[in-house]
Every structure is written in structure tokens, then in C-alpha cells.
Write a protein that holds these residues in place. Structure first.
Motif, PDB file in Angstrom:
ATOM      1  N   VAL A  97       0.863  -1.186   0.000  1.00  0.00           N
ATOM      2  CA  VAL A  97       0.000   0.000   0.000  1.00  0.00           C
ATOM      3  C   VAL A  97       0.899   1.235   0.000  1.00  0.00           C
ATOM      4  O   VAL A  97       1.716   1.395   0.897  1.00  0.00           O
ATOM      5  CB  VAL A  97      -0.921   0.011   1.229  1.00  0.00           C
ATOM      6  N   GLN A  98       0.751   2.082  -1.030  1.00  0.00           N
ATOM      7  CA  GLN A  98       1.650   3.231  -1.148  1.00  0.00           C
ATOM      8  C   GLN A  98       0.872   4.532  -1.202  1.00  0.00           C
ATOM      9  O   GLN A  98      -0.113   4.650  -1.939  1.00  0.00           O
ATOM     10  CB  GLN A  98       2.496   3.098  -2.418  1.00  0.00           C
ATOM     11  N   GLN A  99       1.328   5.510  -0.427  1.00  0.00           N
ATOM     12  CA  GLN A  99       0.686   6.823  -0.450  1.00  0.00           C
ATOM     13  C   GLN A  99       0.985   7.500  -1.785  1.00  0.00           C
ATOM     14  O   GLN A  99       2.098   7.402  -2.288  1.00  0.00           O
ATOM     15  CB  GLN A  99       1.224   7.664   0.702  1.00  0.00           C
ATOM     16  N   THR A 100      -0.007   8.184  -2.341  1.00  0.00           N
ATOM     17  CA  THR A 100       0.254   8.931  -3.562  1.00  0.00           C
ATOM     18  C   THR A 100       1.094  10.158  -3.224  1.00  0.00           C
ATOM     19  O   THR A 100       1.102  10.624  -2.084  1.00  0.00           O
ATOM     20  CB  THR A 100      -1.047   9.375  -4.232  1.00  0.00           C
ATOM     21  N   ASN A 101       1.785  10.678  -4.221  1.00  0.00           N
ATOM     22  CA  ASN A 101       2.702  11.803  -4.012  1.00  0.00           C
ATOM     23  C   ASN A 101       3.646  11.548  -2.836  1.00  0.00           C
ATOM     24  O   ASN A 101       3.693  12.324  -1.884  1.00  0.00           O
ATOM     25  CB  ASN A 101       1.922  13.104  -3.772  1.00  0.00           C
ATOM     26  N   PRO A 102       4.397  10.445  -2.898  1.00  0.00           N
ATOM     27  CA  PRO A 102       5.261  10.102  -1.752  1.00  0.00           C
ATOM     28  C   PRO A 102       6.295  11.178  -1.446  1.00  0.00           C
ATOM     29  O   PRO A 102       6.775  11.263  -0.320  1.00  0.00           O
ATOM     30  CB  PRO A 102       5.920   8.786  -2.178  1.00  0.00           C
ATOM     31  N   GLU A 148      -8.264  15.529   5.550  1.00  0.00           N
ATOM     32  CA  GLU A 148      -9.275  14.583   6.029  1.00  0.00           C
ATOM     33  C   GLU A 148      -9.331  13.281   5.250  1.00  0.00           C
ATOM     34  O   GLU A 148     -10.034  12.364   5.640  1.00  0.00           O
ATOM     35  CB  GLU A 148     -10.639  15.275   6.067  1.00  0.00           C
ATOM     36  N   MET A 149      -8.621  13.198   4.146  1.00  0.00           N
ATOM     37  CA  MET A 149      -8.532  11.905   3.449  1.00  0.00           C
ATOM     38  C   MET A 149      -7.244  11.845   2.659  1.00  0.00           C
ATOM     39  O   MET A 149      -6.605  12.870   2.412  1.00  0.00           O
ATOM     40  CB  MET A 149      -9.746  11.653   2.547  1.00  0.00           C
ATOM     41  N   THR A 150      -6.875  10.616   2.302  1.00  0.00           N
ATOM     42  CA  THR A 150      -5.612  10.383   1.605  1.00  0.00           C
ATOM     43  C   THR A 150      -5.862   9.388   0.488  1.00  0.00           C
ATOM     44  O   THR A 150      -6.630   8.448   0.674  1.00  0.00           O
ATOM     45  CB  THR A 150      -4.566   9.787   2.577  1.00  0.00           C
ATOM     46  N   ARG A 151      -5.248   9.648  -0.655  1.00  0.00           N
ATOM     47  CA  ARG A 151      -5.344   8.643  -1.724  1.00  0.00           C
ATOM     48  C   ARG A 151      -4.146   7.716  -1.648  1.00  0.00           C
ATOM     49  O   ARG A 151      -3.012   8.168  -1.481  1.00  0.00           O
ATOM     50  CB  ARG A 151      -5.412   9.308  -3.096  1.00  0.00           C
ATOM     51  N   TRP A 152      -4.445   6.414  -1.772  1.00  0.00           N
ATOM     52  CA  TRP A 152      -3.409   5.390  -1.754  1.00  0.00           C
ATOM     53  C   TRP A 152      -3.437   4.646  -3.076  1.00  0.00           C
ATOM     54  O   TRP A 152      -4.458   4.606  -3.753  1.00  0.00           O
ATOM     55  CB  TRP A 152      -3.649   4.413  -0.597  1.00  0.00           C
ATOM     56  N   SER A 153      -2.318   4.007  -3.392  1.00  0.00           N
ATOM     57  CA  SER A 153      -2.254   3.190  -4.601  1.00  0.00           C
ATOM     58  C   SER A 153      -1.936   1.752  -4.221  1.00  0.00           C
ATOM     59  O   SER A 153      -1.043   1.500  -3.405  1.00  0.00           O
ATOM     60  CB  SER A 153      -1.175   3.716  -5.548  1.00  0.00           C
ATOM     61  N   LEU A 154      -2.682   0.819  -4.826  1.00  0.00           N
ATOM     62  CA  LEU A 154      -2.407  -0.601  -4.629  1.00  0.00           C
ATOM     63  C   LEU A 154      -1.722  -1.189  -5.862  1.00  0.00           C
ATOM     64  O   LEU A 154      -1.811  -2.378  -6.140  1.00  0.00           O
ATOM     65  CB  LEU A 154      -3.705  -1.352  -4.321  1.00  0.00           C
ATOM     66  N   GLU A 155      -1.023  -0.313  -6.612  1.00  0.00           N
ATOM     67  CA  GLU A 155      -0.378  -0.759  -7.846  1.00  0.00           C
ATOM     68  C   GLU A 155       0.642  -1.871  -7.577  1.00  0.00           C
ATOM     69  O   GLU A 155       0.752  -2.826  -8.346  1.00  0.00           O
ATOM     70  CB  GLU A 155       0.307   0.449  -8.516  1.00  0.00           C
ATOM     71  N   VAL A 173      -3.909  -9.049  -8.606  1.00  0.00           N
ATOM     72  CA  VAL A 173      -5.187  -8.701  -7.991  1.00  0.00           C
ATOM     73  C   VAL A 173      -5.327  -7.176  -8.000  1.00  0.00           C
ATOM     74  O   VAL A 173      -4.419  -6.476  -7.560  1.00  0.00           O
ATOM     75  CB  VAL A 173      -5.231  -9.231  -6.541  1.00  0.00           C
ATOM     76  N   ASP A 174      -6.458  -6.661  -8.519  1.00  0.00           N
ATOM     77  CA  ASP A 174      -6.577  -5.210  -8.613  1.00  0.00           C
ATOM     78  C   ASP A 174      -7.531  -4.630  -7.567  1.00  0.00           C
ATOM     79  O   ASP A 174      -8.084  -5.381  -6.741  1.00  0.00           O
ATOM     80  CB  ASP A 174      -6.957  -4.780 -10.039  1.00  0.00           C
ATOM     81  N   VAL A 175      -7.709  -3.312  -7.591  1.00  0.00           N
ATOM     82  CA  VAL A 175      -8.513  -2.665  -6.545  1.00  0.00           C
ATOM     83  C   VAL A 175      -9.971  -3.126  -6.561  1.00  0.00           C
ATOM     84  O   VAL A 175     -10.607  -3.177  -5.515  1.00  0.00           O
ATOM     85  CB  VAL A 175      -8.497  -1.118  -6.647  1.00  0.00           C
ATOM     86  N   HIS A 176     -10.484  -3.478  -7.735  1.00  0.00           N
ATOM     87  CA  HIS A 176     -11.870  -3.950  -7.775  1.00  0.00           C
ATOM     88  C   HIS A 176     -11.991  -5.288  -7.060  1.00  0.00           C
ATOM     89  O   HIS A 176     -12.930  -5.529  -6.311  1.00  0.00           O
ATOM     90  CB  HIS A 176     -12.343  -4.076  -9.225  1.00  0.00           C
ATOM     91  N   ASP A 177     -11.019  -6.173  -7.299  1.00  0.00           N
ATOM     92  CA  ASP A 177     -11.021  -7.467  -6.609  1.00  0.00           C
ATOM     93  C   ASP A 177     -10.948  -7.264  -5.101  1.00  0.00           C
ATOM     94  O   ASP A 177     -11.645  -7.928  -4.332  1.00  0.00           O
ATOM     95  CB  ASP A 177      -9.815  -8.309  -7.053  1.00  0.00           C
ATOM     96  N   ILE A 178     -10.072  -6.338  -4.692  1.00  0.00           N
ATOM     97  CA  ILE A 178      -9.879  -6.113  -3.248  1.00  0.00           C
ATOM     98  C   ILE A 178     -11.150  -5.527  -2.633  1.00  0.00           C
ATOM     99  O   ILE A 178     -11.577  -5.927  -1.556  1.00  0.00           O
ATOM    100  CB  ILE A 178      -8.626  -5.248  -3.024  1.00  0.00           C
ATOM    101  N   ILE A 200      -5.320   9.388 -12.173  1.00  0.00           N
ATOM    102  CA  ILE A 200      -3.908   9.702 -12.437  1.00  0.00           C
ATOM    103  C   ILE A 200      -3.023   8.864 -11.528  1.00  0.00           C
ATOM    104  O   ILE A 200      -1.819   8.892 -11.647  1.00  0.00           O
ATOM    105  CB  ILE A 200      -3.609  11.203 -12.263  1.00  0.00           C
ATOM    106  N   THR A 201      -3.654   8.134 -10.606  1.00  0.00           N
ATOM    107  CA  THR A 201      -2.941   7.196  -9.754  1.00  0.00           C
ATOM    108  C   THR A 201      -3.406   5.797 -10.137  1.00  0.00           C
ATOM    109  O   THR A 201      -4.610   5.553 -10.149  1.00  0.00           O
ATOM    110  CB  THR A 201      -3.307   7.447  -8.283  1.00  0.00           C
ATOM    111  N   PRO A 202      -2.494   4.876 -10.423  1.00  0.00           N
ATOM    112  CA  PRO A 202      -2.958   3.525 -10.742  1.00  0.00           C
ATOM    113  C   PRO A 202      -3.504   2.827  -9.498  1.00  0.00           C
ATOM    114  O   PRO A 202      -3.001   3.045  -8.391  1.00  0.00           O
ATOM    115  CB  PRO A 202      -1.695   2.831 -11.266  1.00  0.00           C
ATOM    116  N   GLU A 203      -4.542   2.037  -9.673  1.00  0.00           N
ATOM    117  CA  GLU A 203      -5.121   1.218  -8.595  1.00  0.00           C
ATOM    118  C   GLU A 203      -5.363   2.047  -7.326  1.00  0.00           C
ATOM    119  O   GLU A 203      -4.829   1.767  -6.268  1.00  0.00           O
ATOM    120  CB  GLU A 203      -4.210   0.025  -8.288  1.00  0.00           C
ATOM    121  N   PRO A 204      -6.186   3.091  -7.417  1.00  0.00           N
ATOM    122  CA  PRO A 204      -6.357   3.990  -6.271  1.00  0.00           C
ATOM    123  C   PRO A 204      -7.419   3.509  -5.279  1.00  0.00           C
ATOM    124  O   PRO A 204      -8.400   2.863  -5.670  1.00  0.00           O
ATOM    125  CB  PRO A 204      -6.838   5.281  -6.947  1.00  0.00           C
ATOM    126  N   ILE A 205      -7.226   3.829  -4.019  1.00  0.00           N
ATOM    127  CA  ILE A 205      -8.313   3.787  -3.029  1.00  0.00           C
ATOM    128  C   ILE A 205      -8.230   5.067  -2.196  1.00  0.00           C
ATOM    129  O   ILE A 205      -7.143   5.605  -1.988  1.00  0.00           O
ATOM    130  CB  ILE A 205      -8.287   2.554  -2.086  1.00  0.00           C
TER     131      ILE A 205
END
Lengths: 542, 387
Positions: free
Chosen positions: A390-395, A403-410, A418-423, A443-448
Motif C-alpha cells: 500500500v503506497q501513499q500517492t505523491n510520496p 481529512e482523506m488520503t489517496r493510496w495506490s495498490l499498484e 489482484v486489482d482494486v476492484h477485486d480487493i 492519475i494514480t494507478p489502482e487507487p483507493i
């Protein structure tokens, strides 16, 4: 960075599954929910009471069921409905508790049984609530006036595009100023509504700090600039600290600045749109202000503006005279108004629920809620950073997120397939709701994008993170288990392949019957008689 | 500890570009390039890269020289000799053809890095500019090892002779073009090489554009077509996007070359630099017009340049459109350059910026800054442009 440790046993959830036909195929002829009294003899005959053109020739083909059967059927449907009942950290939606008492308040006859066309003397109570809530919104934003007509956030953005047009027309600049500037991480409704209102949109991409560079803004500004429409923080939780300078540059170029405050929750009572120089802003009462949302239900995009733009606002606006009497200023009273963007005053019950939310929290409560939502998200950030893959975007941006953070499961996708939809599909097997991914464009691959807000307890947040971490471990150990999820729900995966073929789905029973009949002549299609209608039908899960 | 870098300069690389050829691969194309007056470019670009490497190199650096190659076989032999000599890195100046030969000999045992000097650079092993290549080479040589390496795809434009390669690439699931009807512009993967991991320095692999069904791009192209002034000389860069605009205007695009149109018809197809200059000379009365010095009444309107963006490289000028030379570009007003691209292609760029590499650092500097790229009928994306 310390290793990830789960905090508690995972929820042992299993969804209900009721193998029932649709209600149109239930019941038996003659069964009734209510037995109505016989028509009294001294009533005039039906032919005299109802004009011929309104009379049915045949009785409607309604299912015939007892009241209990109907109630039981819809209870079962609600039990099979996935989502919004578990731990829900649906980012950008600011999930809040919608107090049940508000439903009782808005069901009272003083609100539920009044009509906006009544004489204003008979609407004084409702008008007072709307007036007072407008003052709250003005206090929070620094704007001069608010209107509650827009039926959602995008409608409020469209209102701004129309106000901008009217303002330009009044200045004789409508032909010259044709461009609206927005950013790639501002909600896409801003670009879409500006384009729908006839503007040419310039989108600024992100710079190295996680928000667009001021140089890119300067490059976009010109004598053609009509408006800037942006959110701040964006929905990755990164706050643009130069925003005041941005607004100044837009003003110098001769344009208006609109603040899409969809992400207001983390900065409530700490950031006022007017103090940043904005000319207008928007709050979503069905998100930040605690009114219910979802299902396309009633919503309000509260649109506020500075004194200069008030002449252009939609009408009616609520007025209050020196004796404390409330009234309505109509479109006819405001020659420069853009007119109506929706019927009457908008969804007033939503305004009343937002009023109740503000009164329940008070000024200190609102500030505490903002701080708690940022604190909770930063707590989440600390734990999520420990989860494998699990990686934070804009590291490279080391500032804390709001109040929120976008993460990438790339990384998970690269290493397991396994992609974000599967998860997402697998997370619901543990009784938590699927996470929000990201607005288009990705603009972020596999975002949550999880958003804990001020509602969810530490235990809830920890459970959600534990479930995500567990599902990711499953992806590494047994990717097929995750790819074929959900396994503990009434519905497994729905085959979307027919979604672009209208022969394969129907939104009404009548349409379903027609398409089924047509399919009988033309060959097999997806519409089926039992278990549901079209591709939305529950497919047997495991 | 002494680091060793092997240097190969393909002396003929890139020569075909400005004279409208799609490469300088093999004696035939070289002969045609020379006939058209091509001059060598690779040595100068190698010099720029080595100058930067010399500035930033580790204290002890040995440059290993090999006899200057010319043919593909000589390039492979030179790279094999450098690999056998145990160099830490092979730095080569060339294009995709050179990259294929060097990577084949290096065989994923020796890291390679390309100084961009070719006509085509679809492979992911090139520095964005000669200076960036020198910078990346220096960074790697200061701290070499597997941790500082990554794999990069070696690709090239598919030629008719590549049909079998395309089939085998397809069979192995590694084909990177997505639209069979765009085959003339598709790229074929030839292998994988080890290259220094240098974020921001390397070009990404060329991302082949997705197939049809893209309404936003179609609408963007329609709008640009509507804005083309038939009376103006309009130059179209290569690529499928500009081809869509040409087709919308009823023109038959060359796809891989620079085309020029006026009065509703092509006046040059797959043009050379010289042909473009001649056309622009005929349009000079309007070309130099500005707000301060408007064109004389009756003069033709200023020339218009319509460009696409090259795949994952984010290349605006200097990759595959070399007939748009510095001399040509200096005759087109910056306000008369229209760029159109698929939004997804732009958003996939890493880093998210466009690059100009015309061969003239001063012009590159002038063209740097920001450019609006039209991605839909009513939307442009502001892109940073760097050299």
C-alpha cells in the motif's frame, strides 16, 4: 517503519440470501393487503366522478399479496442490499450519522404538509429555518448570501458557471472571457458544468508538490479568463498553501474564483472562502452537514457568493424585514438573476436536517469535528503505511494530509495480479463496505481513497484497516480467492458484458416483459423471467 | 575504485530525420539521406552528454573506446567487446536501431544507456536529452549495482519486414500496439535491457495509442479541423492524431511524415525540411506578423503548425518529426502551434511533462514553459514543456 499488526479478530460476517422471485411474480389471485369498505350507495356513479379519458378500461396488473408478505419481501431485499450498513469510509462522501430524530422532525406537518406556493404569512416557521441556516453558511464561508436551490454539488457548480456568464454579460465581457480554469484533482463536475455552460476549460495538472504549480496557473491566465473553479484540499487530502495568491492572480486577470468546498470537512471553521479571496463557494448539505445521501435521493448543493454576485443568484431568496417577518424575493424582483436552477426553494427538508446538525454541534462541535476528521485520517495514514504493497500517492510530499488520503495498490496488482476492484469485492466479505477508489481521470494507478471523518470510532477504523491488510495478504497467498470474491454475500460477481446492449436489461416490469417477448422471437438475450430483471439480477453466489 | 564506461557513437544515427526519412537503418537509407543532404548529428549529441558526464562523474572514471561502428554488425561487435572488457555501463549515441544492436550484445548482463540521437526512440533506454543521459550515467557510475538498475523495453517502429516479429511478439503477449488498423505506426518489442534507474531522466517507453472509440479525442480533432484557416499554410506533424485532423479536412495523411496543406489540399506530403522551408518562404509575409507588426493587407495568414504527442515519451518535437527543424520552427509563431492529444496518453506520462529536443538548445529554451494541449472539444490540458 514498524511492521503491521492487526488489532482484533476479523469480523465473521455472512450476508443474507433470500431466493425469492421479484414481487410482480409473487402472490395469488384474490389475496389482499387491505380490505376496503364497499362503495356507499348514495355516491354518484363512477362515470360521473371520473372523466372518460382518465378511466382505465382494464384493472392494472398488480401483484396480489397480503401486507405481511409485502413487508417481509422488502425486508429481505434490504437485507440483501450491499453497502452503507457496514463500516463505511467512502472517501469524498464524508459519511456521517444521519440522526433518526431528523426524519421525525421533517415528517412533521409544519414542513411535510406545507406548499411553497402558500401565502408567506403561513410559512413563517419554515422560512425562519431557511433564513437562519443561510446565516450559518454565511458565517462558515464569509459569503454574503446563499441559495439552496441546486440539487447537488454538480448543480451548484453549474449554478456558478451560469452566474459567471450573467456577471460577464453585465460587464460586457461575455464574448471576450471564454475560459474557465480548473485542476486535474478538482471534482470533474467543475470542468463538465463549465463546458456545459459554453466555456472552454483549461485543466492544470499536478506539480511536484502534489498540487498544480503557480506557473501553470499563470500560463493559463489571460484576458480570456472567466473563472477559476477549484477544490482545496483536493481529494487526495493535499492543501494548496498558495491558494490566496492563486485567487489574487485570477482577480488581476479579471476572472471570478469559485471554491468547490466538497472537501470542507477537514477545514470547517478553520478556512473561510472569503478570507482566501473567493467570490463564491459550495457546500454539500447531504455530505458535510449530516443530511442523508445516496440512492439519488434529495440533496442540496448550497451555493454562496459575495455581495457583488448576489444580483445574479437564482431566486427566490428568503428575506427578513425590520419587524422580523420573513418573505421571499422572487425572480421578478431581481432583473439580473439567472432565474431558477430548480423548482421553488430546493430540497427544504435537507436544509432543515443540516440546520439540526449545525445546532446540535455548535461552533465548538464543528471545529472539533474538523480536527477529529484530520486526526483520524492521519492515524489511518500511519497504519496504512505499514501494510504491504500500500503506497501513499505523491510520496515526495511529506506534509500531513487533511481529512482523506489517496493510496495506490499498484504494487499489489503488479505482484499478485489482484486489482482494486477485486480487493473491494473481497473486503465486503468481512462486513465492511467497499472503499471509494477515485474520481476520473485516474492519475494514480489502482487507487483507493478512505475517509474516516469524525464519525467512525478508533475501533471501526482499525477494523477497516485490518480487513484491508488481511485481504492484501490473501492476494499474495491465494489470489484466486480474492479475484472471485465476494463469497459471503447474496450476489457474487455480476457479468457486466451486456450493459451496453439495451436488449439485455430493463428498468421496469413492463419493459422486461416486452423485451422478453421480443427475445422469444429474435433469439436468446439476457432478460430472464425468474430471480430478477436483466443484468442486475442476483446471480447465484457461492 | 575506478569505474569504467564504454562509449559507442553510431555516426549515421539520426541523419535521416531532417531529410524526411524514418530512420538511417542500413546502407540504402544512409545513401538516400546523404543524397538529400543529411549531415551527421550523433557525434555532437554524444559530445553534449559526455560533457555533462565529465562534470558529474565519479573521481576515477575510465572511458573505454572501441573502433567507431557504422553497420549494425559493427555496433553489435563493439558492444560485445565492451561487455567482454567488463565495463560498468555502455553509453551509446543512436536511436532504436542502435539500441537493438547494443542491447542484443549486452544481453542483459551489462547495463546500457542511450544518448538520444536517432530518428525513432520508442525504447525506454534513452535519456530525455543528451544532458539528461550524461547526468543519469554519472549518477549510476557513482553508485553502480543491481539496486540502481531497472528493466527497460527495447522497441522499434514496426516495418513490413517485422511482420514475423510482430506475430511472435503477439504470440508471447508482449505486443505493445493496440490497434491493428494503425499498424504503420505501431511499435514492436525487441527485448529487455538493464538500464540505470534514474527517475525523471529517462524517457518512458512509447505507449501505443489505444484503438478507436474515443469520443473526446475525436471531438478535439474536429474542433481543431474547424479552426484550421484554409488560406493559411498548415503543417501537420506525424502521428495518428494529426492524421485524424487531416482526414477530417479531406486530406490523405502520410501518418509518419510531416504534411503541409493550403486551400484545402496537401501541398507537400511526407515533406523534407527543405520543402517545408520553401513553403514557409512563400508564406513569410504573414508568418512574421505579430500584434505589433501586422501583416500587410492581402498577405497570406500566418503559417499554422498542428502537432500530436509521441506516446509515453511525451515528446512534442525532436522525435520522429525532425523535418520540423529549428529553421522551420523559427518561422512559425508560437501562438500558431496547436497541440492535440489523447488525455489518457498525457496523464500516463511520468514525469508529467512534454519534451522538446530540436537539436538547437536556444530554440528548445524558447519553446519551454507551458503549452495547452487540446484533449476534448471544450477542454485543454496545460502541460509543462521542458528541454
Amino acid at each position: 517503519m514498524s511492521a503491521f499488526e492487526p488489532t482484533r479478530p476479523l469480523p465473521r460476517f455472512h450476508g443474507a440470501k433470500w431466493d425469492e422471485p421479484v414481487v410482480m411474480e409473487m402472490g395469488r389471485p384474490g389475496r389482499r393487503g387491505q380490505l376496503l369498505p364497499q362503495v356507499e350507495d348514495d355516491l354518484a356513479p363512477l362515470e360521473e366522478l371520473v372523466p372518460a379519458g382518465l378511466r382505465r378500461e382494464q384493472a392494472p396488473a398488480l401483484p396480489e399479496l397480503s401486507e405481511f408478505e409485502v413487508q417481509r419481501h422488502y425486508l429481505h431485499l434490504s437485507q440483501m442490499t450491499l453497502g452503507m450498513m457496514g463500516i463505511n469510509l467512502f472517501g469524498t462522501c464524508t459519511m456521517k450519522y444521519n440522526a433518526r430524530v431528523n426524519e421525525h422532525v421533517t415528517a412533521r406537518p409544519e414542513l411535510a404538509e406545507v406548499h411553497p406556493a402558500q401565502p408567506v404569512e403561513t410559512l413563517q416557521g419554515v422560512l425562519q429555518l431557511v433564513h437562519d441556516f443561510e446565516r450559518f453558511a454565511c458565517e462558515l464561508s464569509g459569503m454574503a448570501r446563499f441559495v439552496f436551490q441546486p440539487g447537488g454539488g454538480a448543480d451548484a457548480a453549474y449554478t456558478h458557471a451560469c452566474v459567471t456568464r450573467a456577471w460577464l454579460a453585465a460587464r460586457g465581457e461575455l464574448e471576450q472571457r471564454t475560459e474557465v480554469i480548473t485542476t486535474i484533482q478538482t471534482h470533474p463536475c467543475n470542468a463538465a458544468t463549465a463546458a456545459a455552460a459554453g466555456f472552454d476549460v483549461i485543466t492544470l495538472p499536478l506539480g511536484p508538490d502534489g498540487y498544480p504549480t503557480i506557473e501553470s496557473l499563470r500560463a493559463a491566465l489571460s484576458e480570456r479568463t472567466a473563472a477559476l473553479m477549484i477544490g482545496n484540499p483536493d481529494d487526495m487530502g493535499i492543501y494548496n498553501p498558495d491558494v490566496r495568491e492563486w485567487v489574487e492572480l485570477v482577480h488581476e486577470a479579471g476572472g471570478l474564483a469559485f471554491y468547490d468546498s466538497a472537501t470542507f470537512n477537514g477545514v470547517m471553521s478553520r478556512v473561510r472562502a472569503s478570507e482566501l479571496g473567493f467570490d463564491a463557494c459550495m457546500y454539500m448539505l447531504h455530505k458535510t452537514f449530516g443530511a442523508p445521501k445516496g440512492g439519488g435521493g434529495p440533496a442540496v448543493g448550497a451555493y454562496g457568493c459575495s455581495e457583488e454576485l448576489v444580483p445574479f443568484l437564482p431566486r427566490p431568496l428568503v428575506t427578513r424585514d425590520e419587524e422580523g417577518r420573513y418573505g421571499l424575493e422572487q425572480v421578478e424582483d431581481a432583473p439580473q438573476s439567472i432565474g431558477k436552477v430548480r423548482e421553488f426553494w430546493g430540497n427544504v427538508p435537507v436544509v432543515v436536517k443540516a440546520y439540526a446538525w449545525v445546532r446540535a454541534l455548535g461552533a465548538k462541535g464543528i471545529r472539533d469535528a474538523a480536527d477529529l476528521s484530520v486526526l483520524a485520517n492521519n492515524y489511518m495514514d500511519t497504519r496504512l503505511a505499514q501494510v504491504r504493497g500500500v503506497q501513499q500517492t505523491n510520496p515526495g510530499v511529506d506534509k500531513p494530509r487533511l481529512e482523506m488520503t489517496r493510496w495506490s495498490l499498484e504494487q499489489v496488482r503488479e505482484e499478485t495480479g489482484v486489482d482494486v476492484h477485486d480487493i473491494s469485492n473481497r473486503m465486503v466479505d468481512f462486513g465492511v463496505d467497499a472503499p471509494w477508489l477515485a474520481h476520473e481521470p485516474w492519475i494514480t494507478p489502482e487507487p483507493i481513497t478512505p475517509e474516516p471523518g469524525e464519525l467512525w470510532s478508533k475501533e471501526d477504523v482499525d477494523t477497516w484497516i485490518d480487513v484491508l491488510a488481511h485481504v492484501i495478504e490473501e492476494a499474495y497467498a491465494d489470489p484466486e480467492l480474492v479475484r472471485t470474491a465476494p463469497h459471503n454475500h447474496a450476489i457474487a460477481q455480476v457479468d457486466p458484458s451486456g450493459i451496453d446492449d439495451p436488449r439485455q436489461w430493463a428498468t421496469t416490469w413492463r419493459s422486461h416483459l416486452k423485451k422478453r417477448a421480443a427475445a422469444g422471437e429474435e433469439g436468446p438475450v439476457g432478460a430472464r423471467s425468474a430471480g430478477g430483471v436483466g443484468v442486475g439480477a442476483p446471480e447465484a453466489g457461492s | 575504485m575506478t569505474r569504467r564506461v564504454g562509449v559507442i557513437v553510431n555516426p549515421i544515427a539520426g541523419m535521416g530525420g531532417r531529410v524526411g526519412l524514418k530512420g538511417t537503418d542500413g546502407p540504402d537509407l544512409l545513401h538516400r539521406a546523404l543524397e538529400r543532404g543529411a549531415v551527421p548529428v550523433a557525434a555532437e549529441r554524444a559530445r553534449r552528454a559526455l560533457a555533462r558526464l565529465a562534470e558529474r562523474a565519479p573521481a576515477e572514471l575510465e572511458v573505454v573506446e572501441v573502433p567507431t561502428p557504422g553497420s549494425a554488425a559493427q555496433t553489435r561487435a563493439a558492444a560485445a567487446a565492451l561487455a567482454a572488457a567488463g565495463v560498468d555501463l555502455i553509453l551509446f549515441a543512436g536511436g532504436d536501431g542502435t539500441a537493438r544492436d547494443v542491447s542484443a550484445a549486452a544481453d542483459s548482463r551489462v547495463p546500457i544507456l542511450g544518448i538520444p540521437a536517432g530518428v525513432k526512440m520508442h525504447s525506454a533506454c534513452f535519456g530525455a536529452t543528451p544532458e539528461a543521459a550524461g547526468e543519469a550515467a554519472a549518477a549510476y557510475l557513482r553508485d553502480p549495482g543491481p539496486h540502481a538498475l531497472t528493466e527497460a523495453e527495447i522497441a522499434d517502429a514496426a516495418e513490413p519486414a517485422d511482420t514475423e516479429l510482430r506475430r511472435s511478439a503477439y504470440r508471447s503477449g508482449r505486443q505493445i500496439d493496440a490497434a491493428p488498423d494503425r499498424a504503420p505506426l505501431s511499435t514492436v518489442l525487441h527485448g529487455v535491457a538493464l538500464v540505470p534507474r534514474a527517475p525523471g531522466c529517462r524517457l518512458g517507453p512509447k505507449a501505443a495509442s489505444a484503438g478507436g472509440g474515443d469520443g473526446a479525442l475525436e471531438a478535439a480533432c474536429a474542433r481543431v479541423a474547424a479552426e484550421v484557416d484554409p488560406a493559411a499554410l498548415t503543417l501537420f506533424g506525424p502521428g495518428t492524431t494529426t492524421a485524424r485532423i487531416e482526414r477530417a479536412l479531406g486530406l490523405e495523411p502520410s501518418l509518419r511524415g510531416v504534411d503541409a496543406a493550403r486551400d484545402g489540399r496537401l501541398v507537400a506530403r511526407d515533406a523534407t525540411e527543405a520543402e517545408l522551408l520553401a513553403l514557409l518562404a512563400g508564406a513569410t509575409a504573414g508568418a512574421g506578423a505579430t500584434a505589433e507588426t501586422p501583416a500587410a493587407p492581402g498577405a497570406p495568414p500566418a503559417a499554422h503548425l498542428v502537432l500530436g504527442v509521441v506516446g509515453g515519451q511525451g515528446s512534442l518535437l525532436g522525435r520522429g518529426n525532425q523535418p520540423l527543424s529549428p529553421a522551420v520552427l523559427r518561422r512559425v509563431d508560437r501562438s500558431r502551434i496547436t497541440v492535440v492529444a489523447d488525455r489518457r496518453k498525457l496523464l500516463a506520462l511520468d514525469p508529467p511533462q512534454l519534451r522538446v529536443d530540436t537539436g538547437d538548445p536556444d530554440l528548445d529554451h524558447d519553446l519551454s514553459g507551458h503549452v495547452r494541449v487540446r484533449v476534448a472539444a471544450r477542454e485543454t490540458l496545460m502541460c509543462a514543456v521542458t528541454s
